[in-house]
Design a protein around this motif. Structure first.
Motif, mmCIF file in Angstrom:
data_model
loop_
_atom_site.group_PDB
_atom_site.id
_atom_site.type_symbol
_atom_site.label_atom_id
_atom_site.label_comp_id
_atom_site.label_asym_id
_atom_site.label_seq_id
_atom_site.Cartn_x
_atom_site.Cartn_y
_atom_site.Cartn_z
ATOM 1 N N GLU A 142 0.861 -1.189 0.000
ATOM 2 C CA GLU A 142 0.000 0.000 0.000
ATOM 3 C C GLU A 142 0.898 1.240 0.000
ATOM 4 O O GLU A 142 1.528 1.567 0.995
ATOM 5 C CB GLU A 142 -0.921 0.016 1.221
ATOM 6 N N VAL A 169 1.749 4.907 0.437
ATOM 7 C CA VAL A 169 1.082 5.916 1.258
ATOM 8 C C VAL A 169 1.729 7.294 1.192
ATOM 9 O O VAL A 169 1.080 8.287 1.530
ATOM 10 C CB VAL A 169 1.006 5.467 2.734
ATOM 11 N N ARG A 219 -3.851 -4.785 12.351
ATOM 12 C CA ARG A 219 -4.610 -4.041 11.338
ATOM 13 C C ARG A 219 -4.830 -2.602 11.786
ATOM 14 O O ARG A 219 -4.765 -1.660 10.988
ATOM 15 C CB ARG A 219 -5.957 -4.721 11.083
ATOM 16 N N THR A 220 -5.102 -2.429 13.078
ATOM 17 C CA THR A 220 -5.296 -1.077 13.602
ATOM 18 C C THR A 220 -4.021 -0.254 13.489
ATOM 19 O O THR A 220 -4.052 0.907 13.058
ATOM 20 C CB THR A 220 -5.752 -1.135 15.071
ATOM 21 N N TRP A 236 -1.538 -0.726 11.427
ATOM 22 C CA TRP A 236 -1.322 -0.482 9.994
ATOM 23 C C TRP A 236 -2.111 0.756 9.556
ATOM 24 O O TRP A 236 -1.570 1.654 8.904
ATOM 25 C CB TRP A 236 -1.772 -1.723 9.212
ATOM 26 N N THR A 237 -3.384 0.809 9.936
ATOM 27 C CA THR A 237 -4.252 1.927 9.539
ATOM 28 C C THR A 237 -3.763 3.244 10.129
ATOM 29 O O THR A 237 -3.741 4.272 9.441
ATOM 30 C CB THR A 237 -5.692 1.655 9.984
ATOM 31 N N LEU A 238 -3.355 3.231 11.396
ATOM 32 C CA LEU A 238 -2.882 4.451 12.042
ATOM 33 C C LEU A 238 -1.599 4.959 11.389
ATOM 34 O O LEU A 238 -1.444 6.169 11.167
ATOM 35 C CB LEU A 238 -2.638 4.195 13.532
ATOM 36 N N ALA A 255 -0.540 4.362 8.285
ATOM 37 C CA ALA A 255 -0.833 4.839 6.927
ATOM 38 C C ALA A 255 -1.453 6.236 6.976
ATOM 39 O O ALA A 255 -1.082 7.124 6.199
ATOM 40 C CB ALA A 255 -1.777 3.860 6.228
ATOM 41 N N ALA A 256 -2.388 6.438 7.902
ATOM 42 C CA ALA A 256 -3.038 7.746 8.017
ATOM 43 C C ALA A 256 -2.043 8.819 8.438
ATOM 44 O O ALA A 256 -2.069 9.953 7.935
ATOM 45 C CB ALA A 256 -4.190 7.660 9.023
#
Length: 319
Positions: free
Chosen positions: A163, A165, A286-287, A289-291, A293-294
């Motif tokens: 991904e 980013v 997963r959490t 990863w999302t944090l 990336a954001a």
């Protein structure tokens, strides 16, 4: 010797019978009917081809074989239950750890605020960070040493899900007061007279820059060379040198150093999150990863000179 085909529910029934000394109370303990409870005991005796219970009109007791089985299997069954419960806690993010491989520069600039946000959601999950070069980050993920990683993206790698980013540009950095401070941007060809320090020739950053400059027909401007990023930052902050760094390497260092964009050509690192295609991330992973990336996307959009940052400046109107 062939394995004995048995059910753990039948074994639990025997443990309950030993604890209560009653078919009625044993069934109540397991929240099943008495007939179902009796059937479980009978199934276990059939599987073992042994009498585990001594039945009489006055009392119910386990046979010597039954007692021996309870003594040996009871702790094992309790350990199995604990292992399953612990796995469930880890899956829910109530315990356990996450192993993440990450570029050193990204970890330095981004991890502290992201980890604080992650801790608020999963306070009992420990993080093991493997901060290293892009090549080693990718290798850690491929070799299953890390659940996922943040690395420099290059050619596609089989088996990896990627991904993209952020784009991390290379900049020239120096102490305030240096003559380059008067320029809005600096061309690569103008760097040589200032004797910039470089990272070692084997680093992925150095190799990317040298290849891009060679393709543009520009001689590499390097003078001194250091092994580690921390050594370069020390030289820059002392005023002993100027140096080329990825912008992210300076994002957590305050305003101590001045930077200018490097152009002609502009060279950037493509930063992305990577994981194995055949791996399913845990809920806490997963959490995280999302944090991450954001945070990377937000850091890039807030950087001076980007379109998003310019759009947020006071007095700027949309056309």
């Amino acid at each position: 010797m062939p394995r004995i085909n048995y059910r753990t529910d039948d074994l639990r029934a025997l443990l309950a019978l030993h604890r209560t000394a009653s078919f009625v109370r044993g069934a109540e303990l397991l929240h099943i009917t008495q007939s179902a409870f009796s059937r479980r005991i009978a199934q276990l005796e059939t599987a073992l081809d042994a009498s585990l219970v001594e039945r009489s009109t006055r009392r119910v007791a386990l046979s010597p074989l039954g007692l021996e089985l309870v003594r040996e299997a009871g702790p094992l069954l309790a350990g199995l239950d604990e292992a399953l419960e612990e796995t469930g806690r880890r899956a829910r993010g109530e315990a356990g750890r996450i192993v993440v491989a990450c570029l050193t520069t990204v970890a330095y600039a981004l991890l502290p605020p992201v980890l604080e946000e992650f801790r608020a959601l999963y306070p009992q999950v420990r993080l093991q960070l493997r901060d290293d070069t892009g090549q080693r980050v990718t290798a850690s993920v491929l070799q299953r040493e890390a659940e996922f990683g943040i690395s420099v993206l290059g050619s596609p790698v089989n088996g990896l899900q990627v991904e993209h980013v952020a784009d991390d540009p290379y900049v020239i950095a120096f102490r305030p007061g240096h003559p380059l401070e008067a320029l809005p941007r600096v061309g690569w060809a103008a760097l040589a007279p200032w004797h910039p320090v470089a990272l070692r020739s084997t680093s992925a950053n150095r190799q990317q820059i040298d290849e891009a400059l060679a393709a543009a027909g520009i001689a590499a401007p390097w003078f001194d060379e250091v092994e580690h990023l921390s050594s370069m930052l020390g030289l820059l902050r002392s005023g002993a040198a100027i140096g080329v760094l990825p912008r992210l390497a300076l994002d957590a260092g305050g305003d101590e150093l001045q930077t200018r964009p490097l152009v002609a050509p502009a060279i950037v690192r493509r930063i992305g999150l990577i994981r194995r295609q055949d791996a399913e991330l845990s809920r806490p992973a997963r959490t995280l990863w999302t944090l991450l990336a954001a945070a990377l996307r937000q850091r890039q959009s807030a950087r001076p000179g980007t379109a998003a940052a310019q759009a947020r400046k006071p007095g700027r109107r949309k056309r």
